[in-house]
Design an enzyme around this catalytic site. Structure first.
Site, PDB file in Angstrom:
ATOM      1  N   TYR A 267       0.980  -0.883   0.316  1.00 60.27           N
ATOM      2  CA  TYR A 267       0.572   0.215   0.362  1.00 60.27           C
ATOM      3  C   TYR A 267       1.372   0.763  -0.244  1.00 60.27           C
ATOM      4  O   TYR A 267       0.803   2.538  -0.708  1.00 60.27           O
ATOM      5  CB  TYR A 267      -1.024  -0.148   1.121  1.00 60.27           C
ATOM      6  CG  TYR A 267      -2.051   1.260   1.210  1.00 60.27           C
ATOM      7  CD1 TYR A 267      -3.036   0.637   0.611  1.00 60.27           C
ATOM      8  CD2 TYR A 267      -1.863   2.198   1.972  1.00 60.27           C
ATOM      9  CE1 TYR A 267      -4.070   2.081   0.772  1.00 60.27           C
ATOM     10  CE2 TYR A 267      -3.097   3.757   1.854  1.00 60.27           C
ATOM     11  CZ  TYR A 267      -3.803   3.117   1.382  1.00 60.27           C
ATOM     12  OH  TYR A 267      -5.283   3.727   1.092  1.00 60.27           O
TER      13      TYR A 267
ATOM     14  N   ILE B  59      -9.692   7.830   8.111  1.00 64.25           N
ATOM     15  CA  ILE B  59     -10.646   8.241   7.121  1.00 64.25           C
ATOM     16  C   ILE B  59     -11.987   6.983   8.271  1.00 64.25           C
ATOM     17  O   ILE B  59     -11.896   6.511   7.521  1.00 64.25           O
ATOM     18  CB  ILE B  59     -10.932   8.594   5.920  1.00 64.25           C
ATOM     19  CG1 ILE B  59      -9.807   9.909   5.741  1.00 64.25           C
ATOM     20  CG2 ILE B  59     -12.365   9.555   5.838  1.00 64.25           C
ATOM     21  CD1 ILE B  59      -9.632  11.309   7.203  1.00 64.25           C
TER      22      ILE B  59
HETATM   23  N1  NAD Z   1     -10.266   5.956   4.284  1.00 65.66           N
HETATM   24  C1  NAD Z   1      -9.635   5.983   4.719  1.00 65.66           C
HETATM   25  O1  NAD Z   1      -8.340   6.384   5.806  1.00 65.66           O
HETATM   26  C2  NAD Z   1      -8.205   6.432   3.718  1.00 65.66           C
HETATM   27  C3  NAD Z   1      -6.617   7.207   4.342  1.00 65.66           C
HETATM   28  C4  NAD Z   1      -6.430   7.222   2.999  1.00 65.66           C
HETATM   29  C5  NAD Z   1      -6.515   7.377   1.704  1.00 65.66           C
HETATM   30  N2  NAD Z   1      -7.071   6.671   1.359  1.00 65.66           N
HETATM   31  C6  NAD Z   1      -7.769   6.368  -0.255  1.00 65.66           C
HETATM   32  O2  NAD Z   1      -8.906   7.213  -0.578  1.00 65.66           O
HETATM   33  C7  NAD Z   1      -9.227   6.125  -1.316  1.00 65.66           C
HETATM   34  C8  NAD Z   1     -11.252   5.579  -0.922  1.00 65.66           C
HETATM   35  O3  NAD Z   1     -10.969   5.061   0.272  1.00 65.66           O
HETATM   36  P1  NAD Z   1     -12.604   5.064   0.566  1.00 65.66           P
HETATM   37  O4  NAD Z   1     -11.387   5.231   1.761  1.00 65.66           O
HETATM   38  O5  NAD Z   1     -13.444   5.849   0.493  1.00 65.66           O
HETATM   39  O6  NAD Z   1     -12.694   3.832   0.629  1.00 65.66           O
HETATM   40  P2  NAD Z   1     -13.768   2.687  -0.183  1.00 65.66           P
HETATM   41  O7  NAD Z   1     -13.614   0.854   0.470  1.00 65.66           O
HETATM   42  O8  NAD Z   1     -15.681   3.554   0.359  1.00 65.66           O
HETATM   43  O9  NAD Z   1     -14.203   3.138  -1.241  1.00 65.66           O
HETATM   44  C9  NAD Z   1     -13.018   2.845  -2.187  1.00 65.66           C
HETATM   45  C10 NAD Z   1     -13.893   3.192  -3.264  1.00 65.66           C
HETATM   46  O10 NAD Z   1     -13.137   2.560  -4.720  1.00 65.66           O
HETATM   47  C11 NAD Z   1     -14.037   1.338  -5.404  1.00 65.66           C
HETATM   48  N3  NAD Z   1     -12.304   0.498  -6.214  1.00 65.66           N
HETATM   49  C12 NAD Z   1     -11.950  -0.541  -5.483  1.00 65.66           C
HETATM   50  N4  NAD Z   1     -11.125  -0.490  -6.748  1.00 65.66           N
HETATM   51  C13 NAD Z   1     -11.482  -0.024  -8.096  1.00 65.66           C
HETATM   52  C14 NAD Z   1     -11.401  -0.897  -9.092  1.00 65.66           C
HETATM   53  N5  NAD Z   1     -10.337  -1.721  -9.236  1.00 65.66           N
HETATM   54  N6  NAD Z   1     -11.777  -0.332 -10.061  1.00 65.66           N
HETATM   55  C15 NAD Z   1     -13.237   1.068  -9.895  1.00 65.66           C
HETATM   56  N7  NAD Z   1     -13.118   1.072  -8.382  1.00 65.66           N
HETATM   57  C16 NAD Z   1     -12.400   0.781  -7.752  1.00 65.66           C
HETATM   58  C17 NAD Z   1     -15.137   0.974  -4.328  1.00 65.66           C
HETATM   59  O11 NAD Z   1     -15.505  -0.793  -4.802  1.00 65.66           O
HETATM   60  C18 NAD Z   1     -15.264   1.741  -3.653  1.00 65.66           C
HETATM   61  O12 NAD Z   1     -16.145   1.874  -4.132  1.00 65.66           O
HETATM   62  C19 NAD Z   1      -8.370   5.148  -1.618  1.00 65.66           C
HETATM   63  O13 NAD Z   1      -7.745   5.098  -2.442  1.00 65.66           O
HETATM   64  C20 NAD Z   1      -7.999   4.570  -0.486  1.00 65.66           C
HETATM   65  O14 NAD Z   1      -6.445   4.094  -1.108  1.00 65.66           O
HETATM   66  C21 NAD Z   1      -8.191   6.459   2.886  1.00 65.66           C
END
Ligand code: NAD
Length: 256
Positions: A163, A196
């Site tokens: 990651y 988040i």
């Molecule tokens: N939640 C956290 O704490 C956090 C922190 C830092 C970064 N992020 C990043 O934020 C972004 C969003 O994450 P989130 O927390 O909203 O998670 P989440 O799981 O709620 O949303 C992620 C979305 O991405 C979609 N997705 C995953 N793989 C996919 C693919 N191959 N093609 C198309 N869509 C795809 C999923 O279906 C989902 O709807 C991600 O890149 C994650 O790494 C999240």
């Protein structure tokens, strides 16, 4: 009241959930027409329904960011619906547990886990940028791209080597594209969220909430809206001098 994205067309990947959904909704509130892309069209449709219920205009697109033809279709369908792409939020992503067991150190990660992670969280972002930038160059007038990195794009996190590698890669892609396309008026930035409250972190928080909160000065998880508001601003003309930046939003994690 005028919105800061009035008249703009936006594409959001990972728009069916968490940060992507909140951002798609916030972009629409600020006047953008939004293409909501996610793995399945049905899940993206739920976000579109929220936007439509608030009086906005959106379309749902099903597609996998690891598949080149799907990414090309996401961009093509956005352009077919709205005529152009002014803003793109490359946000689709997965956590480690989507590709293998949690808690593995670097030597324990399988090649398949590593490749699977990079395919979504790094190559997926690259392919989206590639097609979006091509469209922005063709249509002219510049554009704004925001990629979702993470605090893991700036520091190491034990048991998340794949990651962390992917998110550091997103920061590198962002900086390089910012330099390459500055004179074309295309700004490229990334947002680096801390922890988040989304479906992605649900499992981890069941076991590690206290340990994680010990490192977060505000002592709570961020909300998807708290990332979305910054992304909307970064996509808007108000951020006209911002490019190549990593915008950390982490409840003070890095300040500690
Ligand atoms: N939640 C956290 O704490 C956090 C922190 C830092 C970064 N992020 C990043 O934020 C972004 C969003 O994450 P989130 O927390 O909203 O998670 P989440 O799981 O709620 O949303 C992620 C979305 O991405 C979609 N997705 C995953 N793989 C996919 C693919 N191959 N093609 C198309 N869509 C795809 C999923 O279906 C989902 O709807 C991600 O890149 C994650 O790494 C999240």
């Amino acid at each position: 009241m005028a919105g800061i994205l009035d008249g703009k067309a936006a594409l959001v990947t990972g728009g069916a959930s968490g940060i992507g959904r909140a951002t798609a909704v916030a972009m629409s509130r600020e006047g953008a027409r939004v293409a909501v892309a996610d793995r399945t069209e049905a899940s993206a449709t739920e976000t579109v329904a929220l936007i439509n219920a608030a009086g906005g205009q959106a379309i749902a697109i099903g597609g996998d960011v690891t598949k080149d033809e799907d990414v090309a279709a996401m961009v093509a369908r956005t352009v077919a619906a709205f005529g152009r792409i002014d803003c793109a939020f490359n946000n689709a992503g997965i956590a480690g547990r989507a590709v293998g067991p949690a808690g593995q150190r670097t030597h324990e990660l399988s090649r398949a886990s590593f490749d699977g992670m990079l395919a979504v969280n790094l190559t997926g972002v690259f392919m989206c940028m590639k097609h979006e930038i091509q469209q922005m160059l063709t249509q002219g007038g510049g554009g704004a791209i925001v990629n979702t990195a993470s605090i893991a794009g700036l520091v190491g996190l034990p048991t998340s080597a794949h990651y962390v590698a992917a998110k550091h890669g997103v920061v590198g892609l962002t900086k390089t594209a910012a330099m390459e396309y500055a004179e074309d008026g295309i700004r490229v930035n990334c947002v680096n969220p801390g922890y988040i409250e989304t479906p992605m972190t649900e499992e981890t928080m069941k076991t590690r909430f206290d340990a994680i909160m010990a490192k977060v000065p505000v002592k709570r998880l961020g909300k998807p809206d708290e990332i979305a508001e910054a992304v909307v601003w970064m996509c808007s003309d108000k951020a006209s001098f911002m490019t190549g930046a990593s915008h950390v939003i982490d409840g003070g994690y890095f300040a500690a």
